[in-house]
Design an enzyme around this catalytic site. Structure first.
Site, PDB file in Angstrom:
ATOM      1  N   ASP A  79      11.126   8.794   4.203  1.00  0.00           N
ATOM      2  CA  ASP A  79      10.625  10.174   4.227  1.00  0.00           C
ATOM      3  C   ASP A  79      10.055  10.496   5.616  1.00  0.00           C
ATOM      4  O   ASP A  79       8.882  10.812   5.751  1.00  0.00           O
ATOM      5  CB  ASP A  79       9.556  10.385   3.133  1.00  0.00           C
ATOM      6  CG  ASP A  79       8.312   9.540   3.333  1.00  0.00           C
ATOM      7  OD1 ASP A  79       8.394   8.467   3.999  1.00  0.00           O
ATOM      8  OD2 ASP A  79       7.235   9.948   2.835  1.00  0.00           O
ATOM      9  N   ASP A 101       8.230   6.067   9.630  1.00  0.00           N
ATOM     10  CA  ASP A 101       9.580   5.869   9.079  1.00  0.00           C
ATOM     11  C   ASP A 101      10.621   5.829  10.190  1.00  0.00           C
ATOM     12  O   ASP A 101      11.592   5.073  10.129  1.00  0.00           O
ATOM     13  CB  ASP A 101       9.958   7.006   8.120  1.00  0.00           C
ATOM     14  CG  ASP A 101       9.007   7.161   6.969  1.00  0.00           C
ATOM     15  OD1 ASP A 101       7.927   7.767   7.191  1.00  0.00           O
ATOM     16  OD2 ASP A 101       9.314   6.692   5.862  1.00  0.00           O
ATOM     17  N   ASN A 154       6.363  12.573   2.932  1.00  0.00           N
ATOM     18  CA  ASN A 154       5.570  13.079   4.056  1.00  0.00           C
ATOM     19  C   ASN A 154       5.790  14.563   4.273  1.00  0.00           C
ATOM     20  O   ASN A 154       4.912  15.272   4.769  1.00  0.00           O
ATOM     21  CB  ASN A 154       5.931  12.323   5.339  1.00  0.00           C
ATOM     22  CG  ASN A 154       5.346  10.929   5.365  1.00  0.00           C
ATOM     23  OD1 ASN A 154       4.278  10.687   4.803  1.00  0.00           O
ATOM     24  ND2 ASN A 154       6.039  10.008   6.003  1.00  0.00           N
ATOM     25  N   THR A 193      10.583   3.292   2.295  1.00  0.00           N
ATOM     26  CA  THR A 193       9.374   3.493   3.098  1.00  0.00           C
ATOM     27  C   THR A 193       8.691   4.815   2.742  1.00  0.00           C
ATOM     28  O   THR A 193       7.976   5.386   3.550  1.00  0.00           O
ATOM     29  CB  THR A 193       9.701   3.449   4.612  1.00  0.00           C
ATOM     30  OG1 THR A 193      10.655   4.491   4.898  1.00  0.00           O
ATOM     31  CG2 THR A 193      10.272   2.107   5.019  1.00  0.00           C
ATOM     32  N   PHE A 207      -0.696   6.634  -0.270  1.00  0.00           N
ATOM     33  CA  PHE A 207       0.101   7.854  -0.359  1.00  0.00           C
ATOM     34  C   PHE A 207       1.423   7.669  -1.110  1.00  0.00           C
ATOM     35  O   PHE A 207       1.740   8.442  -2.023  1.00  0.00           O
ATOM     36  CB  PHE A 207       0.365   8.417   1.048  1.00  0.00           C
ATOM     37  CG  PHE A 207       1.203   9.663   1.051  1.00  0.00           C
ATOM     38  CD1 PHE A 207       0.659  10.892   0.694  1.00  0.00           C
ATOM     39  CD2 PHE A 207       2.551   9.608   1.386  1.00  0.00           C
ATOM     40  CE1 PHE A 207       1.443  12.042   0.675  1.00  0.00           C
ATOM     41  CE2 PHE A 207       3.330  10.755   1.375  1.00  0.00           C
ATOM     42  CZ  PHE A 207       2.777  11.974   1.011  1.00  0.00           C
ATOM     43  N   ASN A 208       2.259   6.701  -0.727  1.00  0.00           N
ATOM     44  CA  ASN A 208       3.596   6.579  -1.334  1.00  0.00           C
ATOM     45  C   ASN A 208       3.512   6.304  -2.833  1.00  0.00           C
ATOM     46  O   ASN A 208       4.348   6.783  -3.611  1.00  0.00           O
ATOM     47  CB  ASN A 208       4.412   5.468  -0.655  1.00  0.00           C
ATOM     48  CG  ASN A 208       4.831   5.841   0.754  1.00  0.00           C
ATOM     49  OD1 ASN A 208       4.895   7.017   1.091  1.00  0.00           O
ATOM     50  ND2 ASN A 208       5.110   4.837   1.581  1.00  0.00           N
ATOM     51  N   HIS A 215       2.722   1.815   9.645  1.00  0.00           N
ATOM     52  CA  HIS A 215       2.978   1.167   8.347  1.00  0.00           C
ATOM     53  C   HIS A 215       4.423   0.688   8.138  1.00  0.00           C
ATOM     54  O   HIS A 215       4.682  -0.473   7.824  1.00  0.00           O
ATOM     55  CB  HIS A 215       2.688   2.156   7.208  1.00  0.00           C
ATOM     56  CG  HIS A 215       1.443   2.949   7.333  1.00  0.00           C
ATOM     57  ND1 HIS A 215       0.223   2.488   6.907  1.00  0.00           N
ATOM     58  CD2 HIS A 215       1.213   4.210   7.806  1.00  0.00           C
ATOM     59  CE1 HIS A 215      -0.699   3.416   7.103  1.00  0.00           C
ATOM     60  NE2 HIS A 215      -0.118   4.471   7.652  1.00  0.00           N
ATOM     61  N   ASP A 216       5.354   1.660   8.181  1.00  0.00           N
ATOM     62  CA  ASP A 216       6.670   1.452   7.560  1.00  0.00           C
ATOM     63  C   ASP A 216       7.548   0.348   8.160  1.00  0.00           C
ATOM     64  O   ASP A 216       8.245  -0.363   7.410  1.00  0.00           O
ATOM     65  CB  ASP A 216       7.453   2.772   7.549  1.00  0.00           C
ATOM     66  CG  ASP A 216       6.865   3.782   6.590  1.00  0.00           C
ATOM     67  OD1 ASP A 216       6.125   3.374   5.684  1.00  0.00           O
ATOM     68  OD2 ASP A 216       7.150   4.990   6.743  1.00  0.00           O
TER      69      ASP A 216
HETATM   70  C1  BDR Z   1       2.707   5.764   4.001  1.00  0.00           C
HETATM   71  O1  BDR Z   1       2.599   7.171   3.805  1.00  0.00           O
HETATM   72  C2  BDR Z   1       3.203   7.861   4.874  1.00  0.00           C
HETATM   73  O2  BDR Z   1       2.296   8.707   5.469  1.00  0.00           O
HETATM   74  C3  BDR Z   1       3.729   6.839   5.834  1.00  0.00           C
HETATM   75  O3  BDR Z   1       5.011   7.225   6.296  1.00  0.00           O
HETATM   76  C4  BDR Z   1       3.763   5.558   5.058  1.00  0.00           C
HETATM   77  O4  BDR Z   1       5.016   5.374   4.436  1.00  0.00           O
HETATM   78  C5  BDR Z   1       1.336   5.202   4.332  1.00  0.00           C
HETATM   79  O5  BDR Z   1       0.450   5.454   3.289  1.00  0.00           O
HETATM   80 CA    CA Z   2       6.971   6.716   4.995  1.00  0.00          CA
END
Ligand code: BDR
Ligand code: CA
Length: 310
Positions: free
Chosen positions: A10, A15, A39, A124, A165-166, A239-240
């Protein structure tokens, strides 16, 4: 032989680096890219995936759009971190990489069917597409080697006290995938906050001197600025791409096998990943939870991949 991989993403600043790491590392054979709302709304994340590949000169990998909304909920895009178009910062070019007319589920199915060996799925973003695929194509489960997902957290969250978040965007999908029985590695905030984008990292990426590196620096500056404003962090966490780094080299992260449940109903904790690190419940250990990152190795992989791209 390189590991065959599908990235479901996303984009989203981090990503983009996951896509670049997969496309630029010789150990990975990136077979397909699918997009999900997360996102940003789906129209943005799909466009951004195509832009990410186009900027890096990565042609010929199909990109298909997936779910426009979570399984049962309304989408709340992460515009407070990524901007309204999910890729704030650089001026965005018109992509040369086209959108494949197939749905994400169809593209994943076609890619698995066409593969002689099982394929690694790397989501991701929210797990909406992956859960939908698993529901629609149980006959293709054996063609999935494993899932390496960025999501969840062993500790605190980033959209509330506990949820990440994800997982929070689509807890029902995350719950389905976690309980699917397919080998799953979880890359949560507890490890992704070790991949901090220091000024030194930004300088190294800028010093590569190619188009991808210059675009990447603009992404990283916007992303760090968001983290500074929203979370008071000077250095944002990338993160991703840790997911892809693990697919390249398991030694880049330690993991602990543990039982994981996804909270779908909590009054205050919906979307939280409940990770029984101390085996208090005695339940089946169903997830490899990533714990500690080899930070130097991780950034070297990123720099090497960006160097290999346009
Ligand atoms: C995740 O949420 C998104 O903002 C980032 O792309 C990552 O996948 C982190 O919480
Ligand atoms: Ca992501």
């Amino acid at each position: 032989m390189p590991t065959p991989v599908i990235i479901d993403c996303d984009p989203g600043h981090d990503d983009v680096f996951a896509l670049w790491l997969a496309a630029g590392n010789p150990e990975i054979d990136l077979r397909a890219v699918t997009t999900v709302s997360g996102n940003g709304y789906l129209k943005y994340t799909t466009l951004n995936a195509r832009i990410a590949l186009s900027v890096a000169g990565v042609e010929g990998i199909p990109v298909s759009a997936g779910a426009a909304a979570p399984l049962q909920r309304e989408l709340t895009p992460a515009d407070w971190i990524h901007g309204e178009n999910a890729l704030g910062g650089p001026e965005l070019p018109t992509p040369t990489v086209p959108e494949d007319p197939r749905t994400a589920v169809q593209l994943i199915a076609d890619t698995l069917k066409a593969s002689d060996e099982p394929v690694t799925l790397i989501p991701t973003g929210p797990l909406t597409n992956i859960a939908t695929f698993l529901m629609a194509h149980p006959e293709l489960r054996d063609k999935i080697k494993e899932i390496i997902w960025m999501g969840g957290s062993t500790g605190r969250g980033n959209v509330g006290a506990y949820p990440e978040f994800n997982a929070w965007v689509d807890p029902e999908a995350a719950d389905y995938v976690v309980r699917s029985g397919i080998p799953l590695t979880m890359v949560g905030l507890n490890i992704s906050h070790q991949a901090l984008i220091t000024e030194e990292v930004i300088q190294r990426i800028g010093a590569i001197g190619n188009t991808t590196g210059a675009f990447g620096v603009e992404l990283l500056r916007f992303f760090c600025n968001s983290y500074n404003e929203v979370e008071g962090m000077l250095e944002g966490p990338l993160h991703d791409p840790i997911t892809v780094a693990i697919a390249i080299d398991r030694a880049v992260a330690t993991v602990q096998r543990a039982h994981v449940d996804v909270e779908t109903k909590g009054a205050f904790t919906s979307g939280a990943t409940c990770i029984d690190l101390h085996d208090m419940l005695g339940k089946e250990k169903n997830v490899d939870v990533a714990i500690t990152l080899d930070v130097d190795r991780f950034w070297s992989l990123i720099v090497d991949a960006v160097t290999a791209l346009d």
